[in-house]
Design a protein around this motif. Structure first.
Motif, PDB file in Angstrom:
ATOM      1  N   ILE B 234       0.840  -1.205   0.000  1.00 53.03           N
ATOM      2  CA  ILE B 234       0.000   0.000   0.000  1.00 53.03           C
ATOM      3  C   ILE B 234       0.869   1.247   0.000  1.00 53.03           C
ATOM      4  CG2 ILE B 234      -1.841   1.228   1.217  1.00 53.03           C
ATOM      5  CD1 ILE B 234      -2.400  -1.460   2.718  1.00 53.03           C
ATOM      6  N   ASN B 235       0.536   2.178  -0.879  1.00 54.24           N
ATOM      7  CA  ASN B 235       1.154   3.501  -0.861  1.00 54.24           C
ATOM      8  C   ASN B 235       0.371   4.361   0.123  1.00 54.24           C
ATOM      9  OD1 ASN B 235       1.991   6.088  -1.267  1.00 54.24           O
ATOM     10  ND2 ASN B 235       1.703   6.095  -3.487  1.00 54.24           N
ATOM     11  N   THR B 236       0.998   4.675   1.264  1.00 57.18           N
ATOM     12  CA  THR B 236       0.255   5.370   2.326  1.00 57.18           C
ATOM     13  C   THR B 236       0.473   6.880   2.320  1.00 57.18           C
ATOM     14  OG1 THR B 236       1.988   5.039   3.981  1.00 57.18           O
ATOM     15  CG2 THR B 236       0.293   3.339   3.819  1.00 57.18           C
ATOM     16  N   GLU B 237       0.870   7.422   1.158  1.00 62.63           N
ATOM     17  CA  GLU B 237       1.013   8.880   1.118  1.00 62.63           C
ATOM     18  C   GLU B 237      -0.318   9.564   1.387  1.00 62.63           C
ATOM     19  OE1 GLU B 237       2.854   9.931  -2.586  1.00 62.63           O
ATOM     20  OE2 GLU B 237       4.626   8.726  -2.107  1.00 62.63           O
ATOM     21  N   GLU B 238      -1.387   9.034   0.791  1.00 61.06           N
ATOM     22  CA  GLU B 238      -2.699   9.664   0.967  1.00 61.06           C
ATOM     23  C   GLU B 238      -3.716   8.717   1.611  1.00 61.06           C
ATOM     24  OE1 GLU B 238      -4.130  11.536  -2.656  1.00 61.06           O
ATOM     25  OE2 GLU B 238      -2.058  11.718  -3.343  1.00 61.06           O
ATOM     26  N   TYR B 239      -3.316   7.453   1.754  1.00 65.65           N
ATOM     27  CA  TYR B 239      -4.255   6.457   2.282  1.00 65.65           C
ATOM     28  C   TYR B 239      -3.642   5.786   3.507  1.00 65.65           C
ATOM     29  CZ  TYR B 239      -6.892   7.203  -1.943  1.00 65.65           C
ATOM     30  OH  TYR B 239      -7.634   7.788  -2.918  1.00 65.65           O
ATOM     31  N   GLU B 240      -4.454   5.031   4.238  1.00 69.13           N
ATOM     32  CA  GLU B 240      -3.938   4.323   5.394  1.00 69.13           C
ATOM     33  C   GLU B 240      -4.744   3.056   5.642  1.00 69.13           C
ATOM     34  OE1 GLU B 240      -3.983   7.510   8.167  1.00 69.13           O
ATOM     35  OE2 GLU B 240      -6.154   7.654   8.227  1.00 69.13           O
ATOM     36  N   TYR B 241      -4.178   2.219   6.496  1.00 69.25           N
ATOM     37  CA  TYR B 241      -4.800   0.940   6.846  1.00 69.25           C
ATOM     38  C   TYR B 241      -5.528   1.126   8.166  1.00 69.25           C
ATOM     39  CZ  TYR B 241      -5.016  -4.012   8.256  1.00 69.25           C
ATOM     40  OH  TYR B 241      -5.429  -5.249   8.663  1.00 69.25           O
ATOM     41  N   ILE B 242      -6.773   0.676   8.229  1.00 69.32           N
ATOM     42  CA  ILE B 242      -7.580   0.871   9.433  1.00 69.32           C
ATOM     43  C   ILE B 242      -7.663  -0.413  10.232  1.00 69.32           C
ATOM     44  CG2 ILE B 242      -9.868   1.443  10.295  1.00 69.32           C
ATOM     45  CD1 ILE B 242     -10.155   3.443   8.210  1.00 69.32           C
ATOM     46  N   ALA B 243      -7.291  -0.329  11.501  1.00 67.50           N
ATOM     47  CA  ALA B 243      -7.345  -1.494  12.390  1.00 67.50           C
ATOM     48  C   ALA B 243      -8.074  -1.088  13.662  1.00 67.50           C
ATOM     49  CB  ALA B 243      -5.938  -1.990  12.696  1.00 67.50           C
ATOM     50  N   GLY B 244      -7.792  -1.771  14.727  1.00 67.27           N
ATOM     51  CA  GLY B 244      -8.378  -1.397  16.006  1.00 67.27           C
ATOM     52  C   GLY B 244      -9.290  -2.454  16.562  1.00 67.27           C
ATOM     53  N   THR B 245      -9.536  -2.368  17.857  1.00 66.26           N
ATOM     54  CA  THR B 245     -10.425  -3.301  18.527  1.00 66.26           C
ATOM     55  C   THR B 245     -11.809  -2.688  18.559  1.00 66.26           C
ATOM     56  OG1 THR B 245     -10.182  -2.333  20.696  1.00 66.26           O
ATOM     57  CG2 THR B 245      -8.545  -3.939  20.058  1.00 66.26           C
ATOM     58  N   SER B 246     -12.769  -3.387  17.984  1.00 67.73           N
ATOM     59  CA  SER B 246     -14.143  -2.918  18.064  1.00 67.73           C
ATOM     60  C   SER B 246     -15.000  -4.058  18.566  1.00 67.73           C
ATOM     61  CB  SER B 246     -14.611  -2.443  16.698  1.00 67.73           C
ATOM     62  OG  SER B 246     -14.289  -3.396  15.719  1.00 67.73           O
TER      63      SER B 246
END
Lengths: 251, 251
Positions: B234-246
């Motif tokens: 993934i090119n994270t210049e403008e994007y990101e990976y979403i994680a977390g505990t829900s």
DNA sequence: AAGTGGTCTAGACCACTAC
DNA sequence: TAGTGGTCTAGACCACTTA
């Protein structure tokens, strides 16, 4: 027209949801504190005027949300952050071979600052609100691999000092719970490529500006209010971040 | 000795767990297929010789694991991978402002190869087992941001061809489900810093060797068997990976 | 032995969907 | 109107923990 049920179902839904809300209220008011046992199902069913089955359904959901923990033969407890339990639910870094070690934490910085707009937005507070800001270096297998920079609104953590952070016996979230009555129950995280700062590069033993795995975390308390903002930088040469969809919440 | 219950509890535990296992068996044998409605709770309770309450507890767990989906007034359905539902449970990339768009997928490579040891270990197969290997470029907001390299054991996907992948109308996991009866229900992901290959750098419009967010995924089917290995850059210049505990599994 | 949560029952009634 | 899942009950019995 039915007059069978003992109590009419109030606004917003069903009986067990009402019971759940009432129990959440009791938890936020700290009637029951972290680690304590709550009354038995029979007593709670009497207190809320519902059958055991309905009461159990409310507790079922609170357990699914990791707010309560049941122990057959013992009772139902308010979930407590402990080093030996639930810790890896929030600490997602493991060695590439899968080994998950407890980090050795060193406080490297503690200061006060005013909140930048981006952080304030995430924490649901006004720009410029006063924050505690501190940095921890986390060592795994005797090597610093993770740098946490934590930001806390002063209003939610009144009286926090550097020595309290140094002296805490258990995990950080256990400390929030015991010292400030704040129960972290969920987090929202966003991952991207970051760059090591001057300080981080020294601690991580990499070049300044080298790419690191950056994790931006907002932690939420029992009533879904944001309570902590955190930027984590990870050296992933030998370690990695573990994610994925699983059915049971913990690991 | 009590002779009250209609059937003794078998090896391994409780009645509702037995019912759950029986239903999982029916699902793996494709007695009920993706998207189809299963028999009513009353009929299933009769079939398995348990009360509705017990039957419901089994279905409760299968719903919590995203294997079944209930619809009041309609029935209970076998979960189906659809572009408009459950898609973002497995696609965790979003723009930094939070916007989650559906990717436009382009197949850029399709070949056969023998499994490397590391991949074989993850898939629970022998070294050198034949694989399908293909690469997809995923565009978000008209820009290629994600490169997926997918590896599938030939034995689990017999007859897979490049044109089938190009022609699929829905998501990849929907395709696995409809064409091969494989229901992906959970994934294990590990994130680290990776480097863009020559091909990736052209597609992502970055320099060759530039740091990218690397996600190593193993996808598991309904019976917890690994079915897919995937490396995502993934090119994270403008994007990101979403994680977390829900608490609730989806988003 | 006493008390806890865990399982299971058999049924009533409610809310939603389709025809 | 008929059929579905959703809620709720009141109680029996089981399994576990502590004393």
């Amino acid at each position: 027209m039915s007059t069978v049920t003992a109590m009419p179902i109030g606004p917003g839904g069903t009986r067990y949801k009402e019971v759940k809300e009432a129990m959440l209220a009791a938890l936020t008011e700290q009637e029951w504190k972290g680690g304590e046992v709550i009354p038995s199902e029979k007593k709670l069913a009497d207190r809320f005027g519902v059958s055991i089955g309905t009461l159990r359904k409310a507790i079922d959901e609170l357990c699914a949300e990791n707010i309560l923990i049941r122990h057959q033969g013992l009772g139902t407890f308010v979930a407590q952050h402990r080093r030996d339990r639930h810790f890896f639910r929030f600490f997602r870094v493991a060695r590439r071979d899968g080994d998950r070690a407890y980090p050795v934490v060193t406080l490297v910085n503690f200061k006060r600052a005013k909140s930048a707009p981006a952080v304030a937005a995430r924490l649901g507070i006004n720009d410029g609100t006063r924050l505690f800001v501190f940095t921890n270096a986390l060592a795994l297998h005797d090597k610093v691999v993770v740098i946490d920079t934590v930001m806390l609104p002063e209003t939610k953590f009144p009286g926090l000092t550097e020595s309290m952070l140094r002296g805490r016996p258990n995990t950080l979230y256990n400390f929030y719970q015991d010292a400030f009555g704040i129960n972290v129950t969920s987090t929202d995280e966003r991952l991207r490529i970051g760059r090591a700062s001057e300080l981080e590069s020294k601690l991580l033993e990499i070049e300044a500006g080298a790419p690191v795995l950056e994790v931006e975390r907002v932690a939420y308390s029992i009533n879904q209010k944001p309570v902590e903002y955190r930027i984590t930088h990870i050296n992933t040469e030998e370690y990695e971040y573990i994610a994925g969809t699983s059915k049971s919440s913990d690991i």
